[in-house]
Enzyme design. Structure first.
Site, PDB file in Angstrom:
ATOM      1  N   ASP A 205      32.658  38.497  27.386  1.00 51.05           N
ATOM      2  CA  ASP A 205      32.471  38.966  28.295  1.00 51.05           C
ATOM      3  C   ASP A 205      31.992  40.793  28.008  1.00 51.05           C
ATOM      4  O   ASP A 205      31.816  41.021  26.493  1.00 51.05           O
ATOM      5  CB  ASP A 205      34.336  39.497  27.941  1.00 51.05           C
ATOM      6  CG  ASP A 205      35.544  39.885  29.457  1.00 51.05           C
ATOM      7  OD1 ASP A 205      33.993  40.357  30.576  1.00 51.05           O
ATOM      8  OD2 ASP A 205      36.597  39.575  29.219  1.00 51.05           O
TER       9      ASP A 205
HETATM   10  C1  BGC Z   1      36.355  41.557  32.457  1.00 55.83           C
HETATM   11  C2  BGC Z   1      35.615  40.361  32.946  1.00 55.83           C
HETATM   12  C3  BGC Z   1      34.574  41.102  34.147  1.00 55.83           C
HETATM   13  C4  BGC Z   1      33.720  41.499  33.379  1.00 55.83           C
HETATM   14  C5  BGC Z   1      32.490  42.650  33.686  1.00 55.83           C
HETATM   15  C6  BGC Z   1      35.347  42.564  31.803  1.00 55.83           C
HETATM   16  O1  BGC Z   1      36.140  43.452  31.544  1.00 55.83           O
HETATM   17  O2  BGC Z   1      37.062  40.883  31.233  1.00 55.83           O
HETATM   18  O3  BGC Z   1      36.352  39.104  33.270  1.00 55.83           O
HETATM   19  O4  BGC Z   1      33.729  39.584  34.850  1.00 55.83           O
HETATM   20  O5  BGC Z   1      34.250  42.448  32.924  1.00 55.83           O
HETATM   21  O6  BGC Z   1      32.986  43.086  35.571  1.00 55.83           O
END
Ligand code: BGC
Length: 776
Positions: free
Chosen positions: A318
């Site tokens: 993530d």
């Molecule tokens: C989230 C993800 C997301 C990523 C990219 C993160 O903060 O937890 O679900 O895909 O950001 O935007």
């Protein structure tokens, strides 16, 4: 000819499906046959050669089909990776967060000037035909949180929890395909979609992004969403692996759980969804699990995901979830949004530190190659290296997808005296109160928030969408306007519901009241309690006292406390219903659409009923380490309530209709697993859809409830249908023995029930199952 066929077979036509392989080879075979036929129809020698040729080609076709499906992407990945330089390899295992005036207000120089902004960018290797990766969020439509000024908006689907409430895998697939097409026209080839964490805690800010509290329902819907996306030639993730079930201080959250229970619940959702959809990538979670970060967990990544399950795609982190380079040894294949790691942990582990480790021999060459090959494999398996021309995108059709999900996701919770549906032919005086119903419907906030075409109805406070910058975002589909369209004879007045006293004036002079209750929920924080913010509960209480015909429409991602529940006649749970949400709500209230949604999560009477009446860490400042014990283990949601013998406010699987259904003729067969057939009859006066649910209620020596299957059945009045629920997934009947590392089905009598919800079990039966142990 034969040579031509062999060459064609070995060149890559079999990229994604055996069916396509056979079809192509069949065409080649036919061409060969035509040529020989034209030469001489009558000569027996030629006819014999022709037959041999056909047999040979079909053998090659079948061999090639299997080979194409199983090995081709692996072989191609291996061949390409073998030709790469180490610089190219290291470039592929990292993505950069695109930003124009976003993070720090500076465009990262590692993203070329001609590359459109995105959530993640990884350069390709043009000399080897490897495309750059352009990543975007995802599950509710294509997002654009300020990255691309030229992007004028995308289709904003209802929240995934509404898809969960539809219990309709086809809708999940339609939504996925829509997302895939809108990704294609923007050049995004990786969707950060497929949020399939279980809704374990009713305060979790991101439950609206997930499907349900049940592993099987979640897996089936998540898999179909991925299948829809990948069917359009766009890679999809499944995320967040795993146990990111609360948002508060998620970077420092240690989620403690019994590992065997985890296999039976959150991991089971991933396992089934992976098997059903082969997602190109898995995104690891922010949090720790039993003391170890998800992205650095050798057990979860190397042993379970890649080992026991044999997952072949790549694991990306993530954004801002990689504090250390040695996550690579634990099974993490790609660091995402590297600049966020710099912000969080003051390091970009997969740039300098990982290269240093490689130079010092701490990162084996074989592991580096494996990381790269896994990414390449998914590129080839989904086919993003050879995109056909972009699809035609019909935004009206995509709006219809959003509308249909909203319609089927709305759950009618209460309808005393059949107050609903509202009659269109009566000159009713209707009060619509609160919830900005004159403007639109709210959305959840965070990285999944979609900017609709034409913009939000009221952009309060600018584009910030995450954590402490949370705002109310309204999609411009006004329930008030839609009600006025569908009830032309009614006199409909609106009050914003700012104070109870003022709202009562309108309630008193109306025949009935439709009060809206809304709550902003989102990424990065959890709810403090289940009340409706501001004075909404007090407003509803007051209008219900003033007018006995009060209907409440709730637009939330989680349960609410509903202190006024016994004093209103009808309650409609509309979730975050997406860009056509106002229309869907009006259609359900007026009976144009017969509600068919069912609860994908249990609504408790209050927080005291839940596994954690007090949530550790709530309100703690950013950076505070938090430990949450998920002591309920695998007994998530309805299983918890059954085990504790608690009656929740609304049970999992529950939902009313404007018609009635009966079940008869239950037949159950056993053996290795459970299969049932039964009949559903629409016994009411209008067409409607029901969702009969099959539960395991007792295993030998153990009372335990578990959803084994379901089916959405649409029937006309008086119509009946025989339903067969597919043999239940064996793992749903089993317990996972952590010590032996095996699933175990106990031999003996298992009781099952066909129900209208996890608490309303209508027909029961029992079945003998053979005892069994199995690893996967
Ligand atoms: C989230 C993800 C997301 C990523 C990219 C993160 O903060 O937890 O679900 O895909 O950001 O935007």
């Amino acid at each position: 000819m034969v040579l031509y066929a062999i060459c064609a077979l070995s060149k890559g036509w079999s990229r994604s499906s055996a069916g396509r392989a056979i079809a192509n080879t069949w065409l080649l075979t036919q061409a060969a046959v035509d040529i020989t036929r034209r030469r001489d129809e009558r000569r027996p020698v030629i006819q014999a050669i022709r037959r041999m040729l056909m047999a040979l080609l079909l053998t090659i076709a079948l061999f090639g089909a299997n080979k194409g499906q199983a090995d081709f992407p692996d072989e191609q990945a291996r061949a390409t990776e073998g030709q790469m330089t180490d610089d190219e390899r290291f470039a592929m295992i990292i993505s950069f967060h695109g930003s124009i005036g976003g993070l720090n207000g500076v465009r990262d120089k590692r993203i070329p000037a001609d590359v459109s902004m995105s959530a993640g960018y990884t350069p390709g290797v043009p000399r080897l035909g490897v495309p750059a990766l352009h990543m975007s969020d995802a599950s509710l439509g294509i997002t654009n949180p300020g990255y691309r000024p030229d992007d004028k908006g995308a289709t904003a689907l209802p929240a995934s929890i509404a898809v969960g409430a539809s219990f309709n895998p086809r809708l999940a697939r339609d939504g996925g395909a829509m997302i895939g097409r809108e990704a294609r026209i923007r050049g995004f080839n990786v969707m950060l979609a497929g949020g399939i964490n279980l809704a374990r805690d009713v305060r979790n800010g991101r439950n609206f992004e997930y499907y349900s509290e049940d592993p099987y329902l979640t897996a089936v819907l998540g898999a179909e969403a991925v299948n829809g996306i990948q069917g359009e030639g766009v890679i999809s993730t499944l995320k967040h692996y795993t146990l990111n079930c609360n948002e508060t201080n998620r970077h420092w959250l240690d989620a403690i759980i019994d590992p065997a229970a985890l296999r039976e619940s959150d991991l089971l959702a991933f396992q089934i969804a992976i098997e059903r959809s082969q997602p190109g990538s898995i995104m690891s979670a922010y949090n720790k699990i039993n003391g170890e970060y998800a992205g650095g967990s050798n057990h979860l990544l190397n042993e379970v995901l890649k080992g026991v399950w044999g997952y072949k795609g790549w694991v990306m982190s993530d954004w801002g979830a990689v504090p250390q380079w040695d996550f690579a040894l634990a099974g993490l294949d790609q660091e995402s949004g590297a600049q966020l790691d710099m912000m969080m942990w003051k390091v970009e582990p997969f740039t300098g530190p990982l290269r240093k480790a490689y130079a010092e021999g701490k990162l084996p060459k074989e592991r580096l190659s494996d990381m790269v090959r896994r990414i390449l494999r998914s590129i080839y398996a989904v086919g993003i290296d050879k995109w056909p021309p972009a699809p035609n995108v019909d935004m009206a059709k995509h709006n219809a997808v959003a509308l249909e999900i909203a319609r089927q996701g709305i759950v009618l919770l209460k309808n005393e005296g059949d107050l609903l549906p509202l009659a269109a032919d009566k000159p009713l005086k209707i009060a619509v109160i609160g919830g900005y119903a004159q403007l639109g419907v709210p959305t959840g906030t965070g990285s999944s928030a979609v900017l609709p075409v034409g913009g939000y109805a009221i952009p309060i406070g600018g584009p910030a969408i995450v954590e402490d910058l949370r705002n109310l975002f309204l999609l411009p589909s006004s329930p008030l306007a839609e009600l006025r369209k569908l009830l032309p004879k009614a006199k409909i007045e609106f009050d914003p519901g700012q104070t109870p006293a003022q709202a009562v004036w309108l309630a008193e002079r109306s025949d009935l009241v439709i009060a809206f209750g809304i709550r902003v929920e989102g990424e990065g924080y959890d709810l403090a309690d289940l009340s409706l913010p501001g004075r909404q509960d007090a407003v509803i209480e007051a209008v219900a006292a003033a007018n006995p015909n009060t209907i409440v429409v709730l637009e939330t991602g989680n349960p609410s406390s509903m202190p006024w529940r016994d004093r209103v006649k009808a309650i409609v749970q509309a979730w975050y219903p997406g860009q056509a949400g106002g229309q869907a709500i009006a259609e359900v209230l007026t009976g144009r659409v017969n509600p068919s949604g069912r609860m994908p999560i249990t609504f408790p009477v209050d927080l005291a009923q839940t596994p954690r009446p007090t949530l550790p860490g709530l309100g703690a400042s950013w950076g505070t380490p938090i430990t949450i014990h998920y002591d309920e283990g695998a007994e998530v949601g309805y299983r918890w309530y059954a085990k504790q013998n608690l009656k929740p406010m609304y049970a999992f699987g529950y939902g009313l209709s404007y018609t009635t259904f009966e079940y008869t003729d239950l037949n159950v067969s056993g053996g290795d697993t459970v299969t049932v057939t039964f009949k559903v009859i629409n016994t009411g006066k209008v067409t409607g859809a029901d969702v009969p649910q099959l539960y395991l209620t007792e295993a030998p020596n153990e009372k335990r409830i578990r959803l084994l299957g379901f089916e959405r059945v649409e029937l006309k009045p008086g119509e009946s249908r025989q339903v067969r629920l597919e043999p239940a997934d064996s793992r749903l009947l089993a317990r996972f023995d952590g010590k032996a590392g095996q699933w175990q089905i106990a031999a003996g009598t298992h009781r099952i029930a066909l129900g209208k919800s996890a608490r309303d079990l209508v027909l029961t039966g029992s079945v003998d199952l053979a005892g069994r142990l199995f690893r996967k």
